[in-house]
Design an enzyme around this catalytic site. Structure first.
Site, mmCIF file in Angstrom:
data_model
loop_
_atom_site.group_PDB
_atom_site.id
_atom_site.type_symbol
_atom_site.label_atom_id
_atom_site.label_comp_id
_atom_site.label_asym_id
_atom_site.label_seq_id
_atom_site.Cartn_x
_atom_site.Cartn_y
_atom_site.Cartn_z
ATOM 1 N N ASP A 55 0.835 -1.198 0.000
ATOM 2 C CA ASP A 55 0.000 0.000 0.000
ATOM 3 C C ASP A 55 0.872 1.252 0.000
ATOM 4 O O ASP A 55 1.768 1.388 0.841
ATOM 5 C CB ASP A 55 -0.884 -0.012 1.260
ATOM 6 C CG ASP A 55 -1.856 1.160 1.269
ATOM 7 O OD1 ASP A 55 -2.826 1.115 0.506
ATOM 8 O OD2 ASP A 55 -1.614 2.122 2.031
ATOM 9 N N TYR A 60 2.901 9.884 1.133
ATOM 10 C CA TYR A 60 3.889 9.256 2.030
ATOM 11 C C TYR A 60 5.328 9.586 1.614
ATOM 12 O O TYR A 60 6.255 9.414 2.405
ATOM 13 C CB TYR A 60 3.737 7.724 2.044
ATOM 14 C CG TYR A 60 2.366 7.207 2.436
ATOM 15 C CD1 TYR A 60 1.478 7.993 3.163
ATOM 16 C CD2 TYR A 60 1.972 5.921 2.079
ATOM 17 C CE1 TYR A 60 0.222 7.506 3.508
ATOM 18 C CE2 TYR A 60 0.719 5.434 2.425
ATOM 19 C CZ TYR A 60 -0.151 6.235 3.132
ATOM 20 O OH TYR A 60 -1.391 5.744 3.463
ATOM 21 N N HIS A 115 -7.378 9.760 -1.978
ATOM 22 C CA HIS A 115 -6.909 9.547 -0.596
ATOM 23 C C HIS A 115 -7.917 10.008 0.459
ATOM 24 O O HIS A 115 -8.034 9.426 1.526
ATOM 25 C CB HIS A 115 -5.574 10.272 -0.403
ATOM 26 C CG HIS A 115 -4.721 9.710 0.687
ATOM 27 N ND1 HIS A 115 -3.357 9.661 0.615
ATOM 28 C CD2 HIS A 115 -5.020 9.181 1.885
ATOM 29 C CE1 HIS A 115 -2.864 9.124 1.727
ATOM 30 N NE2 HIS A 115 -3.858 8.822 2.512
ATOM 31 N N LEU A 199 -4.080 -2.277 14.458
ATOM 32 C CA LEU A 199 -3.478 -2.589 15.763
ATOM 33 C C LEU A 199 -3.658 -1.463 16.776
ATOM 34 O O LEU A 199 -3.091 -1.521 17.874
ATOM 35 C CB LEU A 199 -1.973 -2.893 15.578
ATOM 36 C CG LEU A 199 -1.679 -4.025 14.590
ATOM 37 C CD1 LEU A 199 -0.172 -4.214 14.436
ATOM 38 C CD2 LEU A 199 -2.316 -5.332 15.051
ATOM 39 N N ARG A 204 -1.816 3.028 19.677
ATOM 40 C CA ARG A 204 -2.176 4.410 19.974
ATOM 41 C C ARG A 204 -3.267 4.532 21.034
ATOM 42 O O ARG A 204 -3.439 5.596 21.606
ATOM 43 C CB ARG A 204 -2.636 5.107 18.692
ATOM 44 C CG ARG A 204 -1.574 5.057 17.597
ATOM 45 C CD ARG A 204 -2.103 5.690 16.314
ATOM 46 N NE ARG A 204 -1.118 5.559 15.258
ATOM 47 C CZ ARG A 204 -1.147 4.601 14.333
ATOM 48 N NH1 ARG A 204 -2.105 3.694 14.332
ATOM 49 N NH2 ARG A 204 -0.203 4.552 13.400
ATOM 50 N N SER A 245 8.471 -2.328 11.240
ATOM 51 C CA SER A 245 9.884 -2.165 10.901
ATOM 52 C C SER A 245 10.655 -3.421 11.305
ATOM 53 O O SER A 245 11.852 -3.506 11.095
ATOM 54 C CB SER A 245 10.438 -0.962 11.654
ATOM 55 O OG SER A 245 10.205 -1.147 13.045
ATOM 56 N N ARG A 249 8.175 -9.395 13.533
ATOM 57 C CA ARG A 249 6.765 -9.073 13.632
ATOM 58 C C ARG A 249 6.049 -9.327 12.295
ATOM 59 O O ARG A 249 4.933 -9.812 12.265
ATOM 60 C CB ARG A 249 6.621 -7.608 14.042
ATOM 61 C CG ARG A 249 5.359 -7.357 14.798
ATOM 62 C CD ARG A 249 5.370 -6.007 15.446
ATOM 63 N NE ARG A 249 5.574 -6.044 16.864
ATOM 64 C CZ ARG A 249 5.923 -4.993 17.597
ATOM 65 N NH1 ARG A 249 6.134 -3.834 17.036
ATOM 66 N NH2 ARG A 249 6.072 -5.099 18.881
#
Ligand code: NDP
Length: 289
Positions: A55, A60, A115, A199, A204, A245, A249
């Site tokens: 994506d 970005y 967007h 997540l 957050r 990153s 994971r």
């Protein structure tokens, strides 16, 4: 290497149900003129881990990095599902898609999205931009076209004049932002839902009402709490976008293919999630004070 299963959705190509995002964690690092090698390496790691749904968005600043990682991967183009989004370039969508394709070093994207709807001052403006998106698909530069962060009134406006229905709407979706009946509305309209920030309850908006059930189900299935949240989203037919990153994971996320939540478990998370409201993105547009 575990492969992410793909689903064939109405009016849409086959798309892997779990996608890797090049925004959020990455977007601040790129955008500069120079190529950000850390982002290239991260996308390359995601590709070699098994992610094929990638994506991106012009906003970005990571299109060039994504393009390099795809090119250097030796994976066939047709095996990828690449999404791009137009935001700043909304004034001239034909120019924006050409620029994006140059950055990505690709001839086409699999999905091209508007967007966000907030640039538009009227329904007519949304409708004329959607007509421009249709030209992008008709020219072959996007296999399918869609929208992101659209609510029902925005969808209604473009559906009035559309000759091509939006294939998908990419929205923030997690237990603390379930959007009432928006999923059911999409189902009725035959528009696929892509969910970003799955997540959030772990990141957050930590310390909320779903913590207990998410951790209990993680123990039950022998998976991470993150995977329970990804599964909650996928089990509602939402094509789910995450990122990391960390290679461990990214590998761990692929365990989502190894289990499913029961309908009762999905409902339990949904019910508890509705006790809290949290939006991470586009807050000032959606919830202005
Ligand atoms: P997620 O909610 O999946 O969050 C991923 C982030 O969570 C990573 O930065 C990861 O960090 C961190 N994380 C994962 N597991 C844990 C854990 N157990 N504890 C603490 N942190 C954890 O998705 P994002 O919000 O990042 O969005 C994913 C993608 O969705 C974006 O990259 C973008 O492509 C798209 N998006 C689209 C938007 C739109 O307007 N259309 C808006 C926002 C996102 P780590 O690196 O440490 O693993």
């Amino acid at each position: 290497m575990a492969a992410v299963p793909a689903v064939k959705l109405e009016n849409w190509a086959s798309v892997p149900v779990l996608g890797y995002g090049t925004g959020t964690a990455w977007y601040k690092k790129a955008g500069a003129k120079d190529i950000d090698q850390e982002t290239v390496d991260a996308v390359a790691a995601a590709i070699s881990t098994g992610y094929r749904h990638l994506d991106s968005a012009e906003a970005y600043g990571t299109e060039k990095e994504l393009g390099i990682a795809i090119k250097e991967s030796n994976v066939k183009r047709e095996d990828f599902f690449v999404t791009a989004k137009v935001e700043k370039g909304i004034g001239d969508i034909q120019e924006a898609i050409d620029r994006t394709l140059r950055n990505l070093q690709l001839d086409y994207v699999d999905l091209y999205l508007i967007h966000e709807p907030f640039f538009a001052k009227s329904d007519e403006e949304l409708q004329s931009k959607w007509a421009e998106m249709e030209k992008v698909q008709q020219s072959g530069r996007a296999r399918s076209i869609g929208v992101s962060n659209f609510l029902q009134p925005h969808l209604k406006a473009i559906m009035k004049t559309a000759s091509i229905k939006p294939a998908a709407n990419q929205i923030e979706f997690h237990p603390y932002l379930q959007h009432g009946d928006l999923l059911a509305v999409h189902r009725r309209l035959g528009i696929a839902v892509e969910g970003y920030s799955p997540l959030t309850p772990l990141t957050r908006a930590k310390g909320g009402p779903v913590d207990g059930v998410v951790s209990r189900l993680a123990m039950k299935y022998g998976v991470s709490e993150g995977n329970v949240l990804l599964r909650w989203s996928i089990d509602q037919d939402v094509v789910t976008l995450t990122t990391s990153s960390k290679e461990e994971r990214l590998k761990e996320f692929l365990d989502v293919v190894k289990f499913r939540l029961t309908a009762e478990e999905v409902d339990e998370i949904s019910r508890l999630g509705r006790e809290k409201h949290f939006r991470a993105f586009w807050k000032s547009k959606f919830d202005p004070d």
